[in-house]
Write an enzyme that holds these catalytic residues in place. Structure first.
Site, PDB file in Angstrom:
ATOM      1  N   GLY A  17       0.790  -1.230   0.000  1.00  0.00           N
ATOM      2  CA  GLY A  17       0.000   0.000   0.000  1.00  0.00           C
ATOM      3  C   GLY A  17       0.820   1.276   0.000  1.00  0.00           C
ATOM      4  O   GLY A  17       0.311   2.334   0.366  1.00  0.00           O
ATOM      5  N   ASN A  19       1.796   2.994  -2.585  1.00  0.00           N
ATOM      6  CA  ASN A  19       1.208   3.940  -3.544  1.00  0.00           C
ATOM      7  C   ASN A  19      -0.092   4.520  -3.008  1.00  0.00           C
ATOM      8  O   ASN A  19      -0.373   5.707  -3.203  1.00  0.00           O
ATOM      9  CB  ASN A  19       1.002   3.281  -4.908  1.00  0.00           C
ATOM     10  CG  ASN A  19       2.292   3.216  -5.699  1.00  0.00           C
ATOM     11  OD1 ASN A  19       2.732   4.211  -6.256  1.00  0.00           O
ATOM     12  ND2 ASN A  19       2.925   2.048  -5.705  1.00  0.00           N
ATOM     13  N   LEU A 100      -7.816  -8.113 -14.443  1.00  0.00           N
ATOM     14  CA  LEU A 100      -9.240  -7.818 -14.649  1.00  0.00           C
ATOM     15  C   LEU A 100      -9.629  -8.292 -16.046  1.00  0.00           C
ATOM     16  O   LEU A 100      -8.938  -8.023 -17.014  1.00  0.00           O
ATOM     17  CB  LEU A 100      -9.480  -6.324 -14.482  1.00  0.00           C
ATOM     18  CG  LEU A 100      -9.115  -5.803 -13.084  1.00  0.00           C
ATOM     19  CD1 LEU A 100      -9.171  -4.290 -13.046  1.00  0.00           C
ATOM     20  CD2 LEU A 100     -10.015  -6.418 -12.016  1.00  0.00           C
ATOM     21  N   ASN A 114      -3.496   2.092 -13.889  1.00  0.00           N
ATOM     22  CA  ASN A 114      -2.561   1.188 -13.220  1.00  0.00           C
ATOM     23  C   ASN A 114      -1.179   1.820 -13.229  1.00  0.00           C
ATOM     24  O   ASN A 114      -0.856   2.642 -14.087  1.00  0.00           O
ATOM     25  CB  ASN A 114      -2.497  -0.153 -13.963  1.00  0.00           C
ATOM     26  CG  ASN A 114      -1.587  -1.154 -13.272  1.00  0.00           C
ATOM     27  OD1 ASN A 114      -1.610  -1.284 -12.033  1.00  0.00           O
ATOM     28  ND2 ASN A 114      -0.769  -1.856 -14.030  1.00  0.00           N
ATOM     29  N   HIS A 116       2.851   0.563 -13.280  1.00  0.00           N
ATOM     30  CA  HIS A 116       3.677  -0.621 -13.526  1.00  0.00           C
ATOM     31  C   HIS A 116       5.147  -0.230 -13.345  1.00  0.00           C
ATOM     32  O   HIS A 116       5.567   0.833 -13.833  1.00  0.00           O
ATOM     33  CB  HIS A 116       3.432  -1.143 -14.948  1.00  0.00           C
ATOM     34  CG  HIS A 116       4.218  -2.379 -15.254  1.00  0.00           C
ATOM     35  ND1 HIS A 116       3.861  -3.629 -14.778  1.00  0.00           N
ATOM     36  CD2 HIS A 116       5.365  -2.547 -15.962  1.00  0.00           C
ATOM     37  CE1 HIS A 116       4.757  -4.515 -15.190  1.00  0.00           C
ATOM     38  NE2 HIS A 116       5.673  -3.892 -15.898  1.00  0.00           N
TER      39      HIS A 116
HETATM   40  C1  GRF Z   1       4.202  -1.200  -7.258  1.00  0.00           C
HETATM   41  O1  GRF Z   1       5.581  -1.372  -7.398  1.00  0.00           O
HETATM   42  C2  GRF Z   1       3.507  -1.136  -8.575  1.00  0.00           C
HETATM   43  O2  GRF Z   1       4.332  -0.706  -9.606  1.00  0.00           O
HETATM   44  C3  GRF Z   1       3.098  -2.562  -8.819  1.00  0.00           C
HETATM   45  O3  GRF Z   1       2.805  -3.072  -7.552  1.00  0.00           O
HETATM   46  C4  GRF Z   1       3.559  -2.391  -6.565  1.00  0.00           C
HETATM   47  C5  GRF Z   1       2.633  -1.981  -5.470  1.00  0.00           C
HETATM   48  O4  GRF Z   1       3.331  -1.526  -4.348  1.00  0.00           O
HETATM   49  N1  GRF Z   1       1.974  -2.585  -9.733  1.00  0.00           N
HETATM   50  P1  GRF Z   1       2.549  -0.880  -3.124  1.00  0.00           P
HETATM   51  O5  GRF Z   1       1.572  -1.923  -2.603  1.00  0.00           O
HETATM   52  O6  GRF Z   1       1.847   0.336  -3.617  1.00  0.00           O
HETATM   53  O7  GRF Z   1       3.605  -0.570  -2.123  1.00  0.00           O
END
Ligand code: GRF
Length: 203
Positions: A17, A19, A100, A114, A116
């Protein structure tokens, strides 16, 4: 920062979490003109849920279902219904580990983002930073893109670059990419809101 328009976000995650936390902090500091209506996970023990509860944001745990990497259609339909119930404008995937397929893509077409951990179209799929390190590239980074049926392939909205440094390990490179993610994701969400990009698609 613009006062209006403001968007309601629904955040989907399966993991740490970080992000989500970056988006929460961007909202709190006024850099992102949005609110988070709900945080949804496919894993009841995901730290993202704990962080959401600490922030007094409603949380929902999806039924587990019988697949590991995707959701059964009826569970995906429940997910779409849940997002509608919370009046979500934009769906933010933040480390959501299920692909999805149909019902949600149809219900929220052109409204799912999303992030990535690579400079797409390079290094799609799992552990993209490890792929970058193994390929010996000088630069890595992250990409925010619209979600479409094909994984890691929707139109790109923004990218951030980071150097690959001598002596980098998968962990050190991933940490550098994640720092870039935490800056990029709120910025791109704000651009999407300012330019009413999701509304254009639906008008
Ligand atoms: C991130 O590195 C994102 O690029 C990938 O999943 C990870 C999620 O990390 N899709 P967090 O749960 O937000 O720490």
């Amino acid at each position: 920062m613009s006062e209006e328009p403001k968007a309601t976000l629904g955040i989907l995650g399966s993991g740490r979490g970080s992000n989500f936390a970056a988006i929460r902090d961007a909202i709190a500091s006024g850099r992102l003109s949005a609110s988070i209506a709900v945080v949804i996970s496919d894993r009841e023990d995901a730290r993202i849920l704990e962080l959401a509860r600490q922030a007094n944001i409603p949380t929902v745990v999806l039924r587990r279902g019988k697949f590991r990497t995707r959701l059964e259609p009826d569970i995906e339909e429940e997910l779409a219904e849940c997002l509608r119930r919370f009046r979500v404008d934009l769906v933010i995937l933040a480390g959501f580990l299920r692909v999805l397929k149909g019902p949600l893509l149809a219900a929220y077409a052109g409204r799912i983002l999303n992030i990535h951990p690579s400079l797409l179209p390079a290094f799609k799929g799992k552990d993209a930073w490890k792929q970058a390190l193994a390929a010996g590239v000088a630069e890595a980074g992250c990409t925010v893109h619209w979600v479409e049926a094909e994984v890691d392939s929707g139109p790109i909205l923004g990218q951030a670059r980071v150097p690959v440094l001598p002596g980098d390990t998968p962990e050190s490179l991933h940490a550098r990419i994640q720092e870039a993610e935490h800056r990029l994701y709120p910025e791109v969400i704000q651009q999407v809101i300012d330019r009413k990009l999701w509304q254009q698609i639906h008008s």
